[in-house]
Design a protein around this motif. Sequence first.
Motif, PDB file in Angstrom:
ATOM      1  N   LYS A  60      -1.296   5.003  -2.095  1.00  0.00           N
ATOM      2  CA  LYS A  60      -1.192   6.486  -1.967  1.00  0.00           C
ATOM      3  C   LYS A  60      -0.388   6.875  -3.372  1.00  0.00           C
ATOM      4  O   LYS A  60      -0.182   8.175  -3.502  1.00  0.00           O
ATOM      5  N   GLY A  61      -0.080   5.750  -4.162  1.00  0.00           N
ATOM      6  CA  GLY A  61       0.255   6.390  -5.407  1.00  0.00           C
ATOM      7  C   GLY A  61       2.111   6.806  -5.299  1.00  0.00           C
ATOM      8  O   GLY A  61       2.276   7.638  -6.271  1.00  0.00           O
ATOM      9  N   ARG A  62       2.586   6.342  -4.426  1.00  0.00           N
ATOM     10  CA  ARG A  62       3.892   6.720  -3.918  1.00  0.00           C
ATOM     11  C   ARG A  62       4.914   5.556  -4.771  1.00  0.00           C
ATOM     12  O   ARG A  62       4.441   4.410  -4.345  1.00  0.00           O
ATOM     13  N   GLU A  63       6.066   5.983  -4.974  1.00  0.00           N
ATOM     14  CA  GLU A  63       6.964   5.044  -5.288  1.00  0.00           C
ATOM     15  C   GLU A  63       7.503   4.440  -4.146  1.00  0.00           C
ATOM     16  O   GLU A  63       7.891   4.815  -2.910  1.00  0.00           O
ATOM     17  N   LEU A  64       8.089   3.301  -4.116  1.00  0.00           N
ATOM     18  CA  LEU A  64       8.446   2.186  -3.302  1.00  0.00           C
ATOM     19  C   LEU A  64       9.911   2.816  -2.520  1.00  0.00           C
ATOM     20  O   LEU A  64      10.714   3.355  -3.276  1.00  0.00           O
ATOM     21  N   ASP A  65       9.817   2.691  -1.313  1.00  0.00           N
ATOM     22  CA  ASP A  65      11.529   3.223  -0.954  1.00  0.00           C
ATOM     23  C   ASP A  65      12.035   1.932  -0.174  1.00  0.00           C
ATOM     24  O   ASP A  65      11.586   0.987  -0.305  1.00  0.00           O
TER      25      ASP A  65
END
Length: 629
Positions: A60-65
């Motif tokens: 999804k192109g989101r940074e890891l959390d």
Amino acid sequence: MSLSAPFTWMRQQWQRLTTQYGRSGAVLLLVLAALLVGSVVYTLEAETPWGKMVQKRLAKGRELDVPEFRVIGLWWASIVSAVGAALLLVTHRNWLPKQVGLQHSKNAGAPAWFWAAMLAITLVGAWERAPRLHHSLWNDEEYSLRVYSHGEWVHKDGLTIFKPASWEKTLFDNGHGNNHVFTAAASRVSMNVWRAVTGAPADAFNEAALRMPSFLSSLVTIILVGWLGFQMGGPAVGLAAAALLAISPWHIRYSAESKGYSTMMAFMALNLVAALLASRDGRLRWWLVFAFAEAGYLLCFAGSLYVAAAVNLFLVTEFWLSGRHRELLRLVGFNLLGAIPVIWWMAPSVPQLLLYLNDPNSPRLDMGWPWVRDLLSGWAIGWGHTNPLPDLHTGTSWELVITHAGWPFKIFILGILPLLALLGFIGACRRPASRYLGITAITVASALAYTHTALKHQPMWVWYLIYTLIPMVLVLPLGVQFLARRQPRLEASLLALLVGAFAWTTWDTTAKIREHDRQPIRETVEFIRAQAPNALTGTFGVSDRQAESYDHEVRVLKTPAELEAIVKDAQARSLPLYIYLCGESVTGPRHPEMFQRVKQSGEFEMLTHLPGTEEMFGYHVYRWRGSQG
């Protein structure tokens, strides 16, 4: 083959292990075997870093959390843990102490009167620190409470609800590099105990319960430092070192703060005690304490890694120069043993910490003379060198203290203390190194931390080196002992004068630390609710979110439009409106338009100023003149 044969073989192996290594050593090997099996099973069964959860977020192109960092970190930790446990099992003959051949220490223990005096000193230390347990939380503490140890109040669908922090965040969230994971977990457990005892609801918190692990740790540190001083120079030196730490304003300041610095120092002092005892007689119990105390202070504050490196370097040097090469293998083995819990707990934090350290937006200080000057000022009076706008705070600074100080103060602080420190440090730079690790190794560690941070230009605040208080309070009595030249009565008299003079020079600054809240968030909210229980409240600027733990309904205002909206809401509902601002010298430049309206438009009247110990953390309370009721 008889069915009893396997059990007979296992019993024989157990007897062989207990004969060679004692029951404790045999149990340790069983624990390592269980750890090896458990790590392998976890590696095979747990989700992998390339599994669905991580890849879905990346797709999804989101940074890891935090959940993804937990998956990645724990999976790799299981690999490292399995390798470490296997290596320790295979090589146990080389590092695990045997029952035979141990050289038990013949040194006499401290006399009973020493421990009676230590109890009195510890009680004085508790008396100095106890008032701070009930102070309002300040900026960093409230952030840790809200994000890691307790939870936050959120506005949803017109309701204000409490959202508890997950244990996952408590243990593994470190995106801002400020989760001192061991202390966060200990504080959370402490508050759970408080709720169970008092029957308080799940959304309630108590400052004293939150700070209790740090408070108790500070008292343990006083005792352990006193014991280290006794080993270095005898009972008088030990008592003087403990007394200096008990009345140290810098230690008092951080002893009742729900961050990792106080618990770090307790584990560090315990590690030094265990290093000395283990180097003397090589008993398993002391090596185990050494390993897990080292793990403890690394989990309290990752910046203490420099201390672990320096302590082990000095021990390696001592063992090598003294020809005790077998001890080198034990040192390596127990360091690996202590590293396993650190790897498991910190593995999810490591990539987050690296991202924080390499983020160009992370706060950075110039590691020059002003930074060192602040460190020296912390040692002396517990405050920084400068504390701007003194008319707007209750605290102090080196500049203020030295400006109003007389010549006795200046001679003692600027002349006598540096001379004693130099003499004490010279006396400590001799073998055996393990006896003086609390001075030599920690001093070298602080130099390593400063140099590495300056070269890498990474974030480091002065209080990260608060552990340097340990060598400071040890070298001063040793310097007195050097001057007394083995005259016990003269030594005792001079040490009493040293402690008395230090108490006199720090009396005023310690009183301010003990009596005044660093940031009176709770007092500000209580003032407003006493004026108007049903008032609407808003805040912006410094520590805006920090108000929510005390004022659940407060609106954190980000734009002039939001300020206008709350004014119209108060007008429409005929409710009083209060706006409170923290640190106006910083808040004003951050939000000039809103600040000008509140402070200068005439629409609001300033009701009171509640100062903190720094101007940046003091509050001004304004009331909208159109308020009804």
